[in-house]
Scaffold this motif. Structure first.
Motif, PDB file in Angstrom:
ATOM      1  N   VAL A 112       0.847  -1.196   0.000  1.00 17.91           N
ATOM      2  CA  VAL A 112       0.000   0.000   0.000  1.00 17.91           C
ATOM      3  C   VAL A 112       0.881   1.243   0.000  1.00 17.91           C
ATOM      4  CG1 VAL A 112      -1.571   1.367   1.448  1.00 17.91           C
ATOM      5  CG2 VAL A 112      -1.998  -1.072   1.116  1.00 17.91           C
ATOM      6  N   ASP A 113       0.478   2.249  -0.769  1.00 13.56           N
ATOM      7  CA  ASP A 113       1.191   3.535  -0.799  1.00 13.56           C
ATOM      8  C   ASP A 113       0.131   4.630  -0.856  1.00 13.56           C
ATOM      9  OD1 ASP A 113       2.790   5.811  -1.408  1.00 13.56           O
ATOM     10  OD2 ASP A 113       4.274   4.536  -2.372  1.00 13.56           O
ATOM     11  N   ILE A 114       0.054   5.447   0.193  1.00 11.63           N
ATOM     12  CA  ILE A 114      -1.017   6.439   0.304  1.00 11.63           C
ATOM     13  C   ILE A 114      -0.460   7.856   0.268  1.00 11.63           C
ATOM     14  CG2 ILE A 114      -2.879   7.321   1.770  1.00 11.63           C
ATOM     15  CD1 ILE A 114      -3.295   4.499   2.812  1.00 11.63           C
ATOM     16  N   HIS A 115      -0.938   8.646  -0.691  1.00 12.85           N
ATOM     17  CA  HIS A 115      -0.623  10.072  -0.728  1.00 12.85           C
ATOM     18  C   HIS A 115      -1.324  10.756   0.448  1.00 12.85           C
ATOM     19  CE1 HIS A 115       1.005   9.571  -4.692  1.00 12.85           C
ATOM     20  NE2 HIS A 115       0.989  10.853  -4.995  1.00 12.85           N
ATOM     21  N   LEU A 116      -0.588  11.541   1.201  1.00 10.54           N
ATOM     22  CA  LEU A 116      -1.185  12.241   2.334  1.00 10.54           C
ATOM     23  C   LEU A 116      -0.760  13.703   2.292  1.00 10.54           C
ATOM     24  CD1 LEU A 116      -3.042  11.533   4.713  1.00 10.54           C
ATOM     25  CD2 LEU A 116      -1.000  11.240   6.120  1.00 10.54           C
ATOM     26  N   HIS A 117      -1.680  14.544   1.750  1.00 10.21           N
ATOM     27  CA  HIS A 117      -1.432  15.980   1.701  1.00 10.21           C
ATOM     28  C   HIS A 117      -2.095  16.704   2.870  1.00 10.21           C
ATOM     29  CE1 HIS A 117      -1.798  14.502  -2.561  1.00 10.21           C
ATOM     30  NE2 HIS A 117      -0.654  15.151  -2.694  1.00 10.21           N
ATOM     31  N   GLU A 118      -2.878  16.010   3.663  1.00 10.51           N
ATOM     32  CA  GLU A 118      -3.718  16.630   4.686  1.00 10.51           C
ATOM     33  C   GLU A 118      -2.872  17.332   5.749  1.00 10.51           C
ATOM     34  OE1 GLU A 118      -7.254  13.292   4.116  1.00 10.51           O
ATOM     35  OE2 GLU A 118      -5.968  13.250   5.891  1.00 10.51           O
ATOM     36  N   HIS A 119      -3.397  18.446   6.243  1.00  8.17           N
ATOM     37  CA  HIS A 119      -2.649  19.303   7.160  1.00  8.17           C
ATOM     38  C   HIS A 119      -2.987  19.003   8.617  1.00  8.17           C
ATOM     39  CE1 HIS A 119      -1.485  22.687   4.173  1.00  8.17           C
ATOM     40  NE2 HIS A 119      -1.637  21.542   3.544  1.00  8.17           N
ATOM     41  N   GLY A 120      -2.069  19.384   9.477  1.00  8.30           N
ATOM     42  CA  GLY A 120      -2.304  19.445  10.905  1.00  8.30           C
ATOM     43  C   GLY A 120      -2.893  18.185  11.504  1.00  8.30           C
ATOM     44  N   THR A 121      -3.855  18.379  12.424  1.00  6.41           N
ATOM     45  CA  THR A 121      -4.444  17.244  13.135  1.00  6.41           C
ATOM     46  C   THR A 121      -5.215  16.319  12.199  1.00  6.41           C
ATOM     47  OG1 THR A 121      -6.352  18.637  13.694  1.00  6.41           O
ATOM     48  CG2 THR A 121      -4.597  18.475  15.339  1.00  6.41           C
ATOM     49  N   GLN A 122      -5.721  16.846  11.087  1.00  2.00           N
ATOM     50  CA  GLN A 122      -6.414  15.986  10.127  1.00  2.00           C
ATOM     51  C   GLN A 122      -5.425  14.984   9.519  1.00  2.00           C
ATOM     52  OE1 GLN A 122      -7.701  17.408   6.116  1.00  2.00           O
ATOM     53  NE2 GLN A 122      -9.765  16.889   6.844  1.00  2.00           N
ATOM     54  N   GLY A 123      -4.258  15.460   9.130  1.00  2.00           N
ATOM     55  CA  GLY A 123      -3.244  14.564   8.586  1.00  2.00           C
ATOM     56  C   GLY A 123      -2.790  13.537   9.604  1.00  2.00           C
ATOM     57  N   SER A 136       3.257   8.669   1.253  1.00  2.00           N
ATOM     58  CA  SER A 136       3.901   9.619   0.353  1.00  2.00           C
ATOM     59  C   SER A 136       3.548  11.048   0.755  1.00  2.00           C
ATOM     60  CB  SER A 136       3.448   9.374  -1.088  1.00  2.00           C
ATOM     61  OG  SER A 136       3.964   8.176  -1.591  1.00  2.00           O
ATOM     62  N   HIS A 137       4.487  11.937   0.592  1.00  2.90           N
ATOM     63  CA  HIS A 137       4.361  13.344   0.987  1.00  2.90           C
ATOM     64  C   HIS A 137       4.357  13.476   2.514  1.00  2.90           C
ATOM     65  CE1 HIS A 137       4.022  14.636  -3.094  1.00  2.90           C
ATOM     66  NE2 HIS A 137       2.868  14.042  -3.290  1.00  2.90           N
ATOM     67  N   ALA A 138       3.179  13.397   3.114  1.00  2.37           N
ATOM     68  CA  ALA A 138       3.061  13.494   4.582  1.00  2.37           C
ATOM     69  C   ALA A 138       3.861  14.673   5.121  1.00  2.37           C
ATOM     70  CB  ALA A 138       3.522  12.175   5.229  1.00  2.37           C
ATOM     71  N   TYR A 139       3.857  15.771   4.367  1.00  2.00           N
ATOM     72  CA  TYR A 139       4.742  16.894   4.698  1.00  2.00           C
ATOM     73  C   TYR A 139       4.209  17.816   5.790  1.00  2.00           C
ATOM     74  CZ  TYR A 139       1.767  18.674   0.867  1.00  2.00           C
ATOM     75  OH  TYR A 139       0.711  18.981   0.044  1.00  2.00           O
ATOM     76  N   GLU A 140       3.026  17.500   6.332  1.00  2.00           N
ATOM     77  CA  GLU A 140       2.488  18.333   7.409  1.00  2.00           C
ATOM     78  C   GLU A 140       2.389  17.573   8.733  1.00  2.00           C
ATOM     79  OE1 GLU A 140       1.466  21.544   7.622  1.00  2.00           O
ATOM     80  OE2 GLU A 140       2.240  21.992   5.624  1.00  2.00           O
ATOM     81  N   LEU A 141       2.924  16.372   8.797  1.00  2.00           N
ATOM     82  CA  LEU A 141       2.763  15.570  10.015  1.00  2.00           C
ATOM     83  C   LEU A 141       3.569  16.109  11.185  1.00  2.00           C
ATOM     84  CD1 LEU A 141       2.636  11.879   8.727  1.00  2.00           C
ATOM     85  CD2 LEU A 141       0.764  13.447   9.255  1.00  2.00           C
ATOM     86  N   SER A 169       8.862  22.545  -0.142  1.00  2.00           N
ATOM     87  CA  SER A 169       9.320  23.749   0.558  1.00  2.00           C
ATOM     88  C   SER A 169       8.450  23.994   1.782  1.00  2.00           C
ATOM     89  CB  SER A 169       9.268  24.959  -0.375  1.00  2.00           C
ATOM     90  OG  SER A 169       7.956  25.129  -0.884  1.00  2.00           O
ATOM     91  N   THR A 170       8.616  23.160   2.796  1.00  2.00           N
ATOM     92  CA  THR A 170       7.882  23.325   4.040  1.00  2.00           C
ATOM     93  C   THR A 170       8.761  22.913   5.193  1.00  2.00           C
ATOM     94  OG1 THR A 170       5.974  22.557   5.340  1.00  2.00           O
ATOM     95  CG2 THR A 170       6.907  21.008   3.760  1.00  2.00           C
ATOM     96  N   SER A 171       8.524  23.501   6.339  1.00  2.00           N
ATOM     97  CA  SER A 171       9.281  23.138   7.540  1.00  2.00           C
ATOM     98  C   SER A 171       8.445  22.271   8.471  1.00  2.00           C
ATOM     99  CB  SER A 171       9.726  24.404   8.276  1.00  2.00           C
ATOM    100  OG  SER A 171       8.600  25.186   8.644  1.00  2.00           O
ATOM    101  N   ASN A 172       7.265  21.836   8.012  1.00  2.00           N
ATOM    102  CA  ASN A 172       6.343  21.103   8.876  1.00  2.00           C
ATOM    103  C   ASN A 172       6.460  19.587   8.755  1.00  2.00           C
ATOM    104  OD1 ASN A 172       5.216  23.423   9.948  1.00  2.00           O
ATOM    105  ND2 ASN A 172       3.678  23.576   8.330  1.00  2.00           N
TER     106      ASN A 172
END
Length: 407
Positions: free
Chosen positions: A205-216, A239-244, A272-275
């Motif tokens: 399984v490979d899941i794209h996760l763009h969701e922000h904050g507590t939702q992510g 994948s991504h998970a750049y807001e976790l 380009s995120t620091s999160n």
């Protein structure tokens, strides 16, 4: 095949003997040794593992075509709709675009690829089949995994699930998912389909996760629960998970520990995120981490050029890496980090100081690159490269050797 006068991970000059697709021996460089037919003169270049692009959308590429005005709209649905409105109207057909992009990736040193193939009620299996055709065309030059990907969600459009299953029946390697809460707005049903099909066809399984904050974080924890309940440790990637990393330090630490416990891997395109969760902390905890170029000059973005060494520079930059050891770690992520996600026969990186992939017994998936040191190679990103796949030279000087006409 002998690779003469090469410097593994920028160390001392060595002669590397390759037999049956693996590194058989590594000895001090002997300048008097004569090269035979098929041997490679390293010329003092650095020898590193080949690149592993584990997050690329080959099916949406416009590489090699003229630049066009960016017409995407905000949000995943807006961008997806823009692609849907335009992808059939490109200057050349989808099969040529996909194959041309994969060829350029190989020429620049990528021999391991996990590509997404969008499947929905619009594309049906057309994009999937284009990626399959490219995989078959370059079967002797690269290893390609194909992830069937519901870019438009699974629940929003009736019939999507049937097409996803058709692709898995046809041989797709990985089952994809995307933003269970934000896009489909029903995480339970979304994950029911994703994990249900993965279990039915015995794929990862490979899941794209763009969701922000507590939702992510909520979605990530639901995915972790499924992984544990179904015994799918080591078979799930985010994948991504750049807001976790955006909630708080305690939440970040909990997620890192959970991913390590369940062997849930992460892939990044160096946004380009620091999160994002801290890369060093993830590595020290034992979390597999890979790098990819995402879409390349497509209807989503004008960025990307098929060169994962460029994206390695970006990974180091967005993480604020300055020390040589950390810049070298970014290159380890771009090579062996991704390889360990595609195959668990490849050990995960043990620490930020780990430099595997060029040792006796390793698969001969290698790239010779110019540079004084690893840090200089990442900074300068030179083009004097020789690419080796399964112990055979497949590209040299940014040209795939088995293809008569360059794209």
């Amino acid at each position: 095949m002998l690779i003469s006068n090469a410097r593994p991970w920028a160390g001392d000059p060595r002669d590397i003997l390759v037999e049956e697709g693996k590194i058989a021996s590594i000895t001090a460089h002997d300048p008097s040794r004569q090269l035979g037919a098929g041997d490679v003169d390293g010329r003092g270049r650095i020898l590193i593992p080949a690149f592993s692009d584990v997050h690329v959308h080959l099916d949406s590429t416009r590489i090699g075509l003229p630049f066009r005005e960016h017409t995407g709209r905000p949000g995943v649905w807006g961008m997806m709709s823009n692609d849907r409105e335009n992808w059939r109207e490109a200057e050349i057909g989808i099969n040529e675009r996909v194959a041309g992009t994969l060829e350029r990736m190989i020429a620049r040193g990528t021999t391991r690829v996990r590509s997404f193939a969008q499947v929905d009620v619009d594309t049906k299996l057309e994009k999937y089949e284009a990626v399959v055709a490219a995989k078959e065309k370059f079967a002797n030059e690269a290893e390609v995994q194909i992830m069937v990907f519901p870019q438009a969600g699974i629940l929003r459009e009736p019939g999507t699930e049937r097409y996803l299953e058709d692709a898995l029946k046809a041989g797709a390697d990985v089952m994809g998912g995307i933003d269970p809460c934000e896009l489909d707005r029903d995480p339970v049903r979304h994950l029911d389909v994703v994990f249900g099909l993965a279990e039915k066809y015995q794929v990862e399984v490979d899941i794209h996760l763009h969701e922000h904050g507590t939702q992510g974080v909520f979605s990530a924890e639901l995915i972790a629960e499924r992984t544990r309940a179904l015994g799918m440790q080591g078979k799930v990637n985010l994948s991504h998970a750049y807001e976790l990393g955006s909630v708080n330090e305690a939440t970040s630490r909990r997620l890192v520990d959970t991913f390590a416990e369940l062997d849930i891997s992460l892939t990044s395109v160096a946004p380009s995120t620091s999160n994002h969760l801290p890369l060093v902390q993830l590595t020290e905890a034992g979390v597999r981490f890979g790098l990819g170029e995402d879409g390349q000059r497509d209807y989503w973005s004008p960025y990307g050029n098929c060169d994962l060494l460029d994206r390695t520079w970006q990974l180091a930059f967005v993480n604020g890496f300055r020390k040589d050891e950390l810049i070298e770690h970014a290159l380890a992520v771009a090579t062996i980090g991704g390889a360990s996600i595609m195959s668990h026969e490849v050990p995960r990186l043990a620490s930020v100081a780990d430099r595997p992939g060029v040792e006796v017994g390793d698969r001969a998936e290698l790239v010779l690159v110019d540079g004084e040191s690893i840090a200089s190679t990442v900074m300068d990103r030179g083009t004097d490269r020789t690419v080796i796949h399964e112990g055979r030279v497949v590209a040299d000087g940014l040209k795939v050797l088995s293809v008569a006409d360059s794209y």
